[in-house]
Write a protein that holds these residues in place. Sequence first.
Motif, PDB file in Angstrom:
ATOM      1  N   GLY A 139       0.843  -1.101   0.006  1.00  0.00           N
ATOM      2  CA  GLY A 139       0.197  -0.011  -0.152  1.00  0.00           C
ATOM      3  C   GLY A 139       0.865   1.472   0.021  1.00  0.00           C
ATOM      4  N   THR A 153      -4.966   1.906   2.316  1.00  0.00           N
ATOM      5  CA  THR A 153      -4.526   2.373   1.335  1.00  0.00           C
ATOM      6  C   THR A 153      -5.667   3.279   0.432  1.00  0.00           C
ATOM      7  OG1 THR A 153      -2.914   0.744   1.046  1.00  0.00           O
ATOM      8  CG2 THR A 153      -3.348   2.069  -0.848  1.00  0.00           C
ATOM      9  N   GLY A 210      -4.727  -3.168   1.913  1.00  0.00           N
ATOM     10  CA  GLY A 210      -5.625  -2.483   0.898  1.00  0.00           C
ATOM     11  C   GLY A 210      -6.411  -1.546   1.440  1.00  0.00           C
TER      12      GLY A 210
END
Length: 210
Positions: A36, A65, A62
């Motif tokens: 990320g 991010t 994720g």
Amino acid sequence: MIGLLIVDDHPVVRDGLRGMFAGDDRFTVLGEAGDGREALAVAAAVHPDVILMDLRMPVMDGVSTIRSLKESGSAARVLVLTTYDTDGDVLPAIKAGATGYLLKDAPREELFRAVVSAHRGESVLSPSVAGRLMGRLRAPATDKEPLSQRELEVLTLIARGCSNRETAGKLFISEATVKTHLLHAYAKLGVRDRAAAVAAAFERGLLGRE
């Protein structure tokens, strides 16, 4: 062409995706990232249209991010591409701002269609994910500003993967009316897009079984 950023901690997955998209002139892969933190830096440099985002990665996952991308004002659409479809993975990703959620076993053409749809800002859910969300339906909860019956009907069809046009056809109303109902639902749920509206409605128990 739709500019892509591929984010996955497995090099073989990134290689496979890059090769797949390289064979279709609708897409161009602008960059790759293995976690990320790297994804944020690459996204800031290449300004992709769509980011294919894995969820479970080292350094920065994720969901974190996706949240950081939204907070930074990135215009990129994020399409989650993962092997996980549990409630603990799906809802946080959508709430963080993902436009869609697809599993890695999706056929090539389904993935291509999902990227094109995500680029247009349309929510994309794999069948298993849509089914899992539908399975979380609960009795309607009390809310200070509840959704109208028509808004609930629109969101239910959207949750099943219907487009605005398909929803309009099933409810015998115009696409413009569908968009109006969605905008009203967004305001009541405190969200800004279709995917987040569906997730919020499920989480709050605002959609009931037919």
